[in-house]
Design an enzyme around this catalytic site. Structure first.
Site, short mmCIF file in Angstrom:
data_model
loop_
_atom_site.label_atom_id
_atom_site.label_comp_id
_atom_site.label_asym_id
_atom_site.label_seq_id
_atom_site.Cartn_x
_atom_site.Cartn_y
_atom_site.Cartn_z
N SER A 170 1.25 23.79 -21.69
CA SER A 170 2.23 23.91 -20.61
C SER A 170 3.59 23.43 -21.08
O SER A 170 3.69 22.50 -21.90
CB SER A 170 1.78 23.04 -19.44
OG SER A 170 2.80 22.90 -18.49
N TYR A 188 -2.20 14.87 -15.53
CA TYR A 188 -2.38 16.29 -15.85
C TYR A 188 -1.56 16.66 -17.09
O TYR A 188 -2.07 17.24 -18.05
CB TYR A 188 -1.96 17.18 -14.66
CG TYR A 188 -1.62 18.59 -15.09
CD1 TYR A 188 -2.64 19.50 -15.37
CD2 TYR A 188 -0.30 18.99 -15.29
CE1 TYR A 188 -2.34 20.78 -15.83
CE2 TYR A 188 0.01 20.25 -15.74
CZ TYR A 188 -1.01 21.14 -16.01
OH TYR A 188 -0.71 22.40 -16.48
N LYS A 219 -2.56 17.84 -21.30
CA LYS A 219 -2.08 18.94 -22.14
C LYS A 219 -1.56 18.42 -23.48
O LYS A 219 -1.82 18.98 -24.54
CB LYS A 219 -0.98 19.73 -21.41
CG LYS A 219 -1.48 20.46 -20.17
CD LYS A 219 -2.58 21.46 -20.50
CE LYS A 219 -3.23 22.10 -19.30
NZ LYS A 219 -4.42 22.89 -19.59
C1 UD1 Z 1 4.03 22.49 -12.30
C2 UD1 Z 1 3.91 21.71 -13.57
C3 UD1 Z 1 3.36 22.56 -14.67
C4 UD1 Z 1 2.04 23.09 -14.27
C5 UD1 Z 1 2.18 23.89 -13.01
C6 UD1 Z 1 0.78 24.30 -12.61
C7 UD1 Z 1 5.44 19.91 -14.05
C8 UD1 Z 1 6.82 19.54 -14.43
N1 UD1 Z 1 5.21 21.21 -13.95
O1 UD1 Z 1 5.10 23.43 -12.50
O2 UD1 Z 1 3.18 21.81 -15.82
O3 UD1 Z 1 1.51 23.87 -15.30
O4 UD1 Z 1 2.80 23.09 -11.98
O5 UD1 Z 1 0.53 24.25 -11.32
O6 UD1 Z 1 4.60 19.08 -13.84
N2 UD1 Z 1 9.04 24.04 -5.10
C9 UD1 Z 1 9.59 23.93 -3.85
N3 UD1 Z 1 8.77 23.94 -2.77
C10 UD1 Z 1 7.41 24.09 -2.88
C11 UD1 Z 1 6.85 24.23 -4.18
C12 UD1 Z 1 7.70 24.20 -5.27
O7 UD1 Z 1 10.81 23.79 -3.71
O8 UD1 Z 1 6.72 24.08 -1.85
C13 UD1 Z 1 9.91 24.06 -6.29
C14 UD1 Z 1 9.62 22.93 -7.26
O9 UD1 Z 1 10.36 21.79 -6.92
C15 UD1 Z 1 10.04 23.55 -8.58
C16 UD1 Z 1 9.75 25.03 -8.38
O10 UD1 Z 1 9.66 25.24 -6.98
O11 UD1 Z 1 11.43 23.40 -8.76
C17 UD1 Z 1 8.46 25.46 -9.04
O12 UD1 Z 1 7.43 24.58 -8.61
P1 UD1 Z 1 5.88 24.81 -8.98
O13 UD1 Z 1 5.51 26.21 -8.64
O14 UD1 Z 1 5.12 23.72 -8.31
O15 UD1 Z 1 5.82 24.67 -10.54
P2 UD1 Z 1 6.32 23.50 -11.50
O16 UD1 Z 1 6.45 22.21 -10.78
O17 UD1 Z 1 7.50 24.01 -12.24
#
Ligand code: UD1
Length: 336
Positions: A125, A150, A154
């Site tokens: 990841s 988690y 990795k």
């Molecule tokens: C996270 C993990 C990544 C993991 C992946 C798997 C980290 C930094 N990243 O990715 O390693 O492989 O999950 O599940 O730990 N967001 C919102 N509202 C929401 C959900 C998300 O605003 O309800 C935003 C988050 O703040 C982020 C973006 O959307 O900026 C993507 O979020 P998400 O889909 O959860 O992925 P990551 O956090 O990037």
């Protein structure tokens, strides 16, 4: 025909990879414990490819079951997806994450050594980079101490594989995924989050269909174009194809190191608000959302420099963000 063991082969990325392996002429053996998937996925894979893969419902934490599997199955290569992946949950259940994600990895590597199986692909990841110093992120970027158990699984997983490659002449490739999204064009397979989705796209589609009241956008005070966090969203079918490219490199002995690692992303960073706007445009749905505080552990921006993967693995993303969002929406409608 080469026999490929796919652990976690009924999960989101695993199932799409099984379909691409079959399309490329590999014979697939799927292992899954169904802890975050259902057995229906097997039939849905068959609907796409016409081939039902061999399936073993098996918990890879059970060493004797793993030994039994390897003793009775002919295997030429392994793609190892099976792992817990909820960042927040891992903070509360670190030992379960280490037992599952690290324990099963070690058992599989031991069996590879015992049965002289050489080729291994690992689901890593972009989380290993933390907040990168330089964007876009190349493979030269230093890894950072993980922010969650988690993430640590990795990092430690990669280190274990490096040691095993050196000691036992294995060949391995880690693929460091950016943010996989979307569903297969057929809409037979896609992402099936259990409970409340943690990831952005399933939360968006569940909100649009009315299962959730509104999307919470985690922070709009980041140092980015519009204040919301930036990620590299890659279509899951493109990501699946990267596994075929990596495996083929090992099978054809084209790897130049016994351990290689690649960033797999589109190369484009998009903000949460850009995703929301694109989703609204592509699906003609209005999305309720509100800005809330930042989510602990989130980085400001992460997107890939994919030069290495495109040149060495001769792979490149083919699908657009709109394709991914459209398919994710079709998948949500089908499953609600
Ligand atoms: C996270 C993990 C990544 C993991 C992946 C798997 C980290 C930094 N990243 O990715 O390693 O492989 O999950 O599940 O730990 N967001 C919102 N509202 C929401 C959900 C998300 O605003 O309800 C935003 C988050 O703040 C982020 C973006 O959307 O900026 C993507 O979020 P998400 O889909 O959860 O992925 P990551 O956090 O990037």
């Amino acid at each position: 025909m080469k026999n490929i063991l796919v652990t976690g082969g009924l999960g989101f990325i695993g199932s799409h990879t099984v379909v691409e392996l079959q399309a490329s002429g590999y014979r697939v053996i799927v292992v899954d414990d169904l802890s975050n998937s259902t057995v229906d996925v097997l039939e849905n894979i068959e609907k796409i490819s016409g081939i039902k893969p061999d399936f073993h419902q098996l918990d890879l934490r059970n060493k004797s079951d793993v030994q039994q599997l390897f003793a009775t199955t002919s295997i030429d290569g392994i793609i190892h997806f099976a792992a817990f992946k909820a960042v927040g949950e891992s903070v509360h259940k670190p030992l379960e994450y280490y037992e599952n994600n690290i324990g099963s990895l070690v058992y599989i590597l031991q069996e590879m050594v015992k049965h002289n199986i050489k080729n291994f692909i690992f689901s890593s990841s972009c989380t290993v980079y933390g907040q990168a110093e330089t964007l876009p992120i190349t493979e030269l970027e230093k890894t950072k101490p993980a922010l969650s158990p988690y993430g640590n699984t990795k990092q430690v997983g990669e280190e274990i594989i490096i040691d095993a490659c050196n000691a036992h002449q294995l060949n391995a490739i880690s693929l460091r995924y950016f943010n996989p999204i979307g569903a297969h064009d057929s809409i037979h397979i896609g992402e099936l989050p259990l409970g409340v989705p943690q990831n952005l796209i399933p939360y968006i589609t569940q909100t649009a269909i009315g299962l959730r009241d509104e999307l919470s956008i985690f922070g709009n005070d980041y140092d980015t174009k519009d204040g919301t966090a930036v990620r590299d969203y890659i279509h899951v079918v493109d990501l699946a194809k990267a596994h075929i490219a990596a495996l083929t490199r090992l099978v054809n002995k084209e790897n130049t190191e016994n351990y290689e690692y690649y960033n797999v992303g589109t190369g484009t960073g998009l903000s949460v608000l850009e995703i929301v706007e694109s989703f609204e445009r592509v699906t003609e749905q209005k999305l309720n959302y509100t800005i809330v505080e930042r989510r602990k552990g989130d980085v400001t921006a992460a997107f890939a420099d994919n030069t290495l993967v495109t040149s060495k693995l001769k792979w490149q993303p083919e699908k657009s963000l709109d394709d991914a969002l459209r398919s994710a929406w079709e998948w949500q409608k089908k499953n609600t």
